[in-house]
Motif scaffolding. Structure first.
Motif, PDB file in Angstrom:
ATOM      1  N   PRO A 226      -9.347  28.802  11.242  1.00  0.00           N
ATOM      2  CA  PRO A 226     -10.297  29.688  11.928  1.00  0.00           C
ATOM      3  C   PRO A 226      -9.307  30.348  13.176  1.00  0.00           C
ATOM      4  CG  PRO A 226     -10.608  27.395  12.531  1.00  0.00           C
ATOM      5  CD  PRO A 226      -9.489  27.344  11.564  1.00  0.00           C
ATOM      6  N   GLU A 227      -8.062  29.870  13.275  1.00  0.00           N
ATOM      7  CA  GLU A 227      -7.306  30.436  14.232  1.00  0.00           C
ATOM      8  C   GLU A 227      -5.822  30.342  13.797  1.00  0.00           C
ATOM      9  OE1 GLU A 227      -7.790  28.627  18.039  1.00  0.00           O
ATOM     10  OE2 GLU A 227      -6.848  26.956  17.590  1.00  0.00           O
ATOM     11  N   THR A 228      -4.865  31.216  14.155  1.00  0.00           N
ATOM     12  CA  THR A 228      -3.489  30.832  13.794  1.00  0.00           C
ATOM     13  C   THR A 228      -2.761  29.820  14.849  1.00  0.00           C
ATOM     14  OG1 THR A 228      -2.575  32.651  15.099  1.00  0.00           O
ATOM     15  CG2 THR A 228      -2.984  33.132  12.944  1.00  0.00           C
ATOM     16  N   PHE A 258      -9.884  32.703   9.294  1.00  0.00           N
ATOM     17  CA  PHE A 258     -11.209  32.927   8.762  1.00  0.00           C
ATOM     18  C   PHE A 258     -12.525  32.218   9.314  1.00  0.00           C
ATOM     19  CE2 PHE A 258      -7.965  33.101   5.683  1.00  0.00           C
ATOM     20  CZ  PHE A 258      -8.268  33.998   4.539  1.00  0.00           C
ATOM     21  N   ARG A 259     -13.596  32.839   9.605  1.00  0.00           N
ATOM     22  CA  ARG A 259     -14.557  32.070  10.247  1.00  0.00           C
ATOM     23  C   ARG A 259     -15.982  32.761   9.620  1.00  0.00           C
ATOM     24  NH1 ARG A 259     -12.951  33.104  16.758  1.00  0.00           N
ATOM     25  NH2 ARG A 259     -11.059  32.322  16.368  1.00  0.00           N
ATOM     26  N   ASN A 260     -16.560  31.719   9.211  1.00  0.00           N
ATOM     27  CA  ASN A 260     -17.758  32.260   8.380  1.00  0.00           C
ATOM     28  C   ASN A 260     -18.864  32.659   9.345  1.00  0.00           C
ATOM     29  OD1 ASN A 260     -19.635  32.411   6.385  1.00  0.00           O
ATOM     30  ND2 ASN A 260     -19.517  30.391   5.535  1.00  0.00           N
ATOM     31  N   GLU A 261     -18.659  33.763   9.900  1.00  0.00           N
ATOM     32  CA  GLU A 261     -19.626  34.110  11.031  1.00  0.00           C
ATOM     33  C   GLU A 261     -21.175  34.254  10.410  1.00  0.00           C
ATOM     34  OE1 GLU A 261     -18.723  34.897  14.028  1.00  0.00           O
ATOM     35  OE2 GLU A 261     -16.353  35.052  14.222  1.00  0.00           O
ATOM     36  N   ILE A 262     -21.940  34.002  11.441  1.00  0.00           N
ATOM     37  CA  ILE A 262     -23.279  33.970  10.947  1.00  0.00           C
ATOM     38  C   ILE A 262     -23.926  35.513  10.674  1.00  0.00           C
ATOM     39  CG2 ILE A 262     -25.942  33.281  11.541  1.00  0.00           C
ATOM     40  CD1 ILE A 262     -24.302  30.849  12.629  1.00  0.00           C
ATOM     41  N   ARG A 270     -16.763  42.216  14.031  1.00  0.00           N
ATOM     42  CA  ARG A 270     -16.838  40.540  13.657  1.00  0.00           C
ATOM     43  C   ARG A 270     -16.703  40.468  12.208  1.00  0.00           C
ATOM     44  NH1 ARG A 270     -20.810  39.019  16.999  1.00  0.00           N
ATOM     45  NH2 ARG A 270     -19.030  38.170  18.378  1.00  0.00           N
ATOM     46  N   SER A 271     -15.588  40.091  11.679  1.00  0.00           N
ATOM     47  CA  SER A 271     -15.447  39.769   9.932  1.00  0.00           C
ATOM     48  C   SER A 271     -15.306  38.413   9.733  1.00  0.00           C
ATOM     49  CB  SER A 271     -14.137  40.715   9.648  1.00  0.00           C
ATOM     50  OG  SER A 271     -14.266  41.928  10.213  1.00  0.00           O
ATOM     51  N   ARG A 272     -15.509  38.291   8.554  1.00  0.00           N
ATOM     52  CA  ARG A 272     -15.215  36.665   8.304  1.00  0.00           C
ATOM     53  C   ARG A 272     -13.894  36.520   7.892  1.00  0.00           C
ATOM     54  NH1 ARG A 272     -21.070  37.184   5.361  1.00  0.00           N
ATOM     55  NH2 ARG A 272     -22.253  35.899   6.982  1.00  0.00           N
ATOM     56  N   MET A 277      -2.860  37.811  16.212  1.00  0.00           N
ATOM     57  CA  MET A 277      -1.967  38.028  16.706  1.00  0.00           C
ATOM     58  C   MET A 277      -1.720  37.035  18.022  1.00  0.00           C
ATOM     59  SD  MET A 277      -1.296  41.999  16.396  1.00  0.00           S
ATOM     60  CE  MET A 277      -2.207  42.456  17.804  1.00  0.00           C
ATOM     61  N   GLU A 278      -1.135  35.817  17.709  1.00  0.00           N
ATOM     62  CA  GLU A 278      -1.136  35.014  18.646  1.00  0.00           C
ATOM     63  C   GLU A 278       0.163  34.352  19.331  1.00  0.00           C
ATOM     64  OE1 GLU A 278      -5.302  32.573  18.703  1.00  0.00           O
ATOM     65  OE2 GLU A 278      -4.145  31.960  17.270  1.00  0.00           O
ATOM     66  N   ILE A 279       0.196  34.255  20.692  1.00  0.00           N
ATOM     67  CA  ILE A 279       1.197  33.461  21.456  1.00  0.00           C
ATOM     68  C   ILE A 279       0.939  32.078  21.989  1.00  0.00           C
ATOM     69  CG2 ILE A 279       3.234  33.769  23.185  1.00  0.00           C
ATOM     70  CD1 ILE A 279       2.673  36.729  22.620  1.00  0.00           C
ATOM     71  N   GLY A 346     -16.732  45.106  24.482  1.00  0.00           N
ATOM     72  CA  GLY A 346     -16.217  43.885  23.401  1.00  0.00           C
ATOM     73  C   GLY A 346     -15.043  43.401  23.382  1.00  0.00           C
ATOM     74  N   GLU A 347     -14.742  42.109  23.114  1.00  0.00           N
ATOM     75  CA  GLU A 347     -13.424  41.438  23.495  1.00  0.00           C
ATOM     76  C   GLU A 347     -12.418  41.707  22.433  1.00  0.00           C
ATOM     77  OE1 GLU A 347     -13.439  37.373  23.380  1.00  0.00           O
ATOM     78  OE2 GLU A 347     -11.592  36.750  22.640  1.00  0.00           O
ATOM     79  N   LEU A 348     -11.282  42.083  22.903  1.00  0.00           N
ATOM     80  CA  LEU A 348     -10.043  42.594  21.987  1.00  0.00           C
ATOM     81  C   LEU A 348      -9.052  41.463  22.016  1.00  0.00           C
ATOM     82  CD1 LEU A 348      -8.873  45.929  23.457  1.00  0.00           C
ATOM     83  CD2 LEU A 348      -9.902  45.626  21.095  1.00  0.00           C
TER      84      LEU A 348
HETATM   85  N1  GAP Z   1      -6.789  30.681  19.475  1.00  0.00           N
HETATM   86  C1  GAP Z   1      -7.624  31.269  20.460  1.00  0.00           C
HETATM   87  C2  GAP Z   1      -8.899  32.293  19.542  1.00  0.00           C
HETATM   88  O1  GAP Z   1      -8.732  32.121  18.337  1.00  0.00           O
HETATM   89  P1  GAP Z   1     -10.716  33.758  19.825  1.00  0.00           P
HETATM   90  O2  GAP Z   1     -11.263  34.269  21.186  1.00  0.00           O
HETATM   91  O3  GAP Z   1     -11.567  33.033  19.079  1.00  0.00           O
HETATM   92  O4  GAP Z   1      -9.579  32.557  20.500  1.00  0.00           O
HETATM   93  C3  GAP Z   1      -9.081  35.518  19.438  1.00  0.00           C
HETATM   94  O5  GAP Z   1      -9.896  34.698  19.222  1.00  0.00           O
HETATM   95  C4  GAP Z   1      -9.122  37.052  18.814  1.00  0.00           C
HETATM   96  O6  GAP Z   1      -9.389  36.915  17.504  1.00  0.00           O
HETATM   97  C5  GAP Z   1     -10.267  37.788  19.662  1.00  0.00           C
HETATM   98  O7  GAP Z   1     -10.168  38.255  20.949  1.00  0.00           O
HETATM   99  C6  GAP Z   1     -10.566  38.561  18.414  1.00  0.00           C
HETATM  100  O8  GAP Z   1      -9.822  39.758  18.881  1.00  0.00           O
HETATM  101  C7  GAP Z   1     -10.308  38.050  17.240  1.00  0.00           C
HETATM  102  N2  GAP Z   1     -11.315  37.623  16.592  1.00  0.00           N
HETATM  103  C8  GAP Z   1     -12.223  36.458  16.759  1.00  0.00           C
HETATM  104  N3  GAP Z   1     -13.195  36.392  15.815  1.00  0.00           N
HETATM  105  C9  GAP Z   1     -13.087  37.535  15.410  1.00  0.00           C
HETATM  106  C10 GAP Z   1     -13.923  38.023  13.963  1.00  0.00           C
HETATM  107  N4  GAP Z   1     -15.074  37.224  13.391  1.00  0.00           N
HETATM  108  N5  GAP Z   1     -13.681  39.206  13.620  1.00  0.00           N
HETATM  109  C11 GAP Z   1     -12.530  39.938  14.051  1.00  0.00           C
HETATM  110  N6  GAP Z   1     -11.676  39.467  15.010  1.00  0.00           N
HETATM  111  C12 GAP Z   1     -11.952  38.230  15.515  1.00  0.00           C
END
Ligand code: GAP
Length: 547
Positions: A226-228, A258-262, A270-272, A277-279, A346-348
């Motif tokens: 669900p996160e890199t 991948f996130r199984n967003e409701i 908000r995609s699944r 791009m993580e540091i 909305g969060e970037l």
């Molecule tokens: N490692 C920390 C982390 O994953 P997060 O705030 O859950 O933090 C980081 O996700 C970024 O990933 C978000 O700011 C957003 O840009 C992107 N992101 C998270 N969920 C997303 C989704 N369902 N669809 C598109 N982008 C998403």
């Protein structure tokens, strides 16, 4: 309420994205798949340019010998590319297995599923009949939605709407139920025809599950990441041991999550399946607050440098109650997307101070905060609930002779959200004179040249008199340096219009004068200024502008 102008603007952006091949619904010929999107020829180039700009600016082009503006000291950067499926224990120690969930609620009538924390409601009464009306609309859209729902429920016409008596204030359904102001039995779901059709809220883990190997038993259960970020933490020691980096340093990764967003919604926002791009930036605990501020400001500037409108960006520090289970400080970089209500962002990207939570969790076992301290969570038998790797992930500084578990600052950006923000920001409608000098409305995508999918288009004015030959030669020279297109179809005005919609910053037109004086017309997408430049110099000129 979403501003009408902004709503139609968003509709136009979605339509342009489809029509011009930026973004398509996934599996569209089968009706699409909710929460999944494909990038077309222009979209893939835009998103790739964005990821390349990030990788160049954060990793490949980083000068590790100099102190970057605002940085406490020089630092190094390294890259990684980890697998999407990792050892299941990773997610147990990271907290995702236990904590990465939303509460959801189903409607037996509409068969729809909602995020419990997204439902808002208010009690409405009419002629002795009462109901708690709910909606999943947000912001200023919610009251209008509720009014329409109540009117329909009581069977009233628009002019009778004022007969409805509203009791209490608009509030989250969860709060109303906790306070006893509503019950599921008298709640009208957002798409239901009668009250009492919402189920009890249930926890729903957002990780996609799969099975490894042929047996597909419970022991073979695995998850799509669900996160890199976690791939970076579990490779911390590998990178330290193999690349001679010294703290402070960062490890960067771009990849799918991948996130199984409701409730996937708002186009790609908000995609699944999406890209991050993580540091993960590792530093001495004593220096971590300074590094947190550095990364917050550095990432904010990155969006501005690539042309996002400053007035539509916001940097927001999280309050204590909003912080993730691991975080001791987080700031979000947010954008005023056109699908949001006035004043909403909305969060970037999130920039989080994660302390030593992750490295310690992968050493010792899943941590929890108890009396302000992070301690290993134990089960009833007193043993760790989720065992760590047992490997030593501390760092030894051979100059200061100190050993410590580094603290981590994490700038975590979404490539799809950033792509969407740049596309929305770049979308403009204006008027330009047509070939006869009459005003013609145009749609133009004013992307930063670094992000533009096509940098230049080469257009012979007519398909004769030797113009195509000169144009093709220029196109081939240009193609070696940058993404460009050759187009000889239709009037030159229509060709300019096509390139404006694709976001191409420069058009080069070969005309009669080119044949006599070896100059071409260079048209600028934004200013519409047309200048004559020597044919022999134009490739270098555009390459310099892109540098
Ligand atoms: N490692 C920390 C982390 O994953 P997060 O705030 O859950 O933090 C980081 O996700 C970024 O990933 C978000 O700011 C957003 O840009 C992107 N992101 C998270 N969920 C997303 C989704 N369902 N669809 C598109 N982008 C998403």
């Amino acid at each position: 309420m979403t501003k009408p102008d902004d709503q139609s603007r968003m509709d136009k952006i979605v339509s342009l994205a489809k029509r011009r091949g930026f973004i398509f619904p996934s599996s569209e010929i089968y009706g699409g798949l909710n929460g999944f999107w494909d990038y077309g020829p222009l979209g893939v180039a835009l998103k790739r340019n964005l990821k390349d700009a990030w990788w160049h600016d954060m990793v490949a082009g980083h000068d590790e010998l100099a102190t970057a503006a605002g940085a406490p000291s020089p630092y190094e950067m390294a890259g990684l590319d980890c697998t999407i499926i990792m050892h299941p224990q990773v997610w147990k120690c990271s907290g995702h297995f236990d904590l990465f969930h939303d509460w959801m609620i189903d409607c037996r009538d509409s068969k729809k599923r909602y995020r419990y924390d997204h439902l808002l409601g208010r009690r409405a009464a009419h002629r002795g009949k009462q109901v708690f009306v709910t909606t999943d609309a947000s912001g200023d859209d919610a009251p209008a939605e509720l009014a329409a729902r109540a009117q329909k429920f009581f069977g009233l016409r628009a002019k009778q709407a004022s007969e409805i008596e509203w009791v209490g204030e608009l509030e989250p359904l969860a709060a109303a139920i906790t306070a006893g102001g509503a019950s599921l039995a008298d709640t009208l779901g957002p798409d239901a025809t009668a009250p009492g059709t919402l189920t009890e809220p249930r926890e729903f883990n957002l990780m996609f599950e799969t099975r490894i190997g042929a047996m597909a038993s419970d022991e073979d259960r695995a998850f799509l990441r669900p996160e890199t970020a976690q791939g970076i933490f579990v490779n911390f020691k590998n990178v330290c041991d193999t690349s001679r980096v010294r703290v402070p340093f960062g490890i960067a990764q771009i990849g799918k999550s991948f996130r199984n967003e409701i409730t996937p919604r708002n186009f790609t926002f908000r995609s699944r399946e999406f890209e991050q791009m993580e540091i993960e930036f590792f530093c001495r605990p004593a220096d971590s607050a300074e590094w947190y501020r550095y990364w917050r400001d550095r990432r904010w500037k990155w969006y501005l440098d690539l042309g996002l409108t400053a007035g539509k960006l916001q940097l927001r520090e999280h309050g204590q109650d909003e912080l993730s289970h691991y975080s001791v400080g987080t700031a979000d970089i947010e954008y005023a997307f056109p699908f949001l209500a006035e004043g909403e962002f909305g969060e970037l990207e999130g920039i989080a101070h994660r302390g030593d939570f992750d490295l310690r969790s992968h050493m010792e076992g899943k941590l929890v905060r108890r009396d302000g301290e992070l301690v290993v969570e134990t089960g009833e038998d007193g043993k760790p609930r989720h065992r760590g790797s047992g490997k030593d992930l501390s760092y030894f500084d051979d100059i200061s002779r100190e050993r410590y578990v580094p603290h981590v600052i994490e700038p975590s950006a979404g490539a799809d959200r950033a792509t969407l923000a740049f596309l929305c920001d770049a979308y403009h409608e204006d008027e330009v004179p047509d070939e006869d000098g009459k005003p013609r409305s145009r749609t133009v995508v004013k992307l930063h040249p670094k992000l533009a999918p096509v940098k230049a288009a080469v257009l012979p004015l007519v398909k004769k008199d030797g113009m195509p030959e000169v144009a093709i030669d220029l196109y081939r020279r240009l193609k070696r340096q940058m993404a460009c297109q050759y187009d000889e179809k239709g009037s030159v005005g229509r060709r300019y219009a096509r390139q404006d919609e694709a976001g191409t910053p420069w058009c080069l037109t070969i005309d009669g004068q080119t044949l006599s004086d070896q100059t071409v017309t260079l048209r600028d997408r934004d200013s519409l200024v047309q200048e004559r430049v020597p044919l022999a110099e134009v490739v270098d000129m555009l390459r310099d502008r892109l540098a």
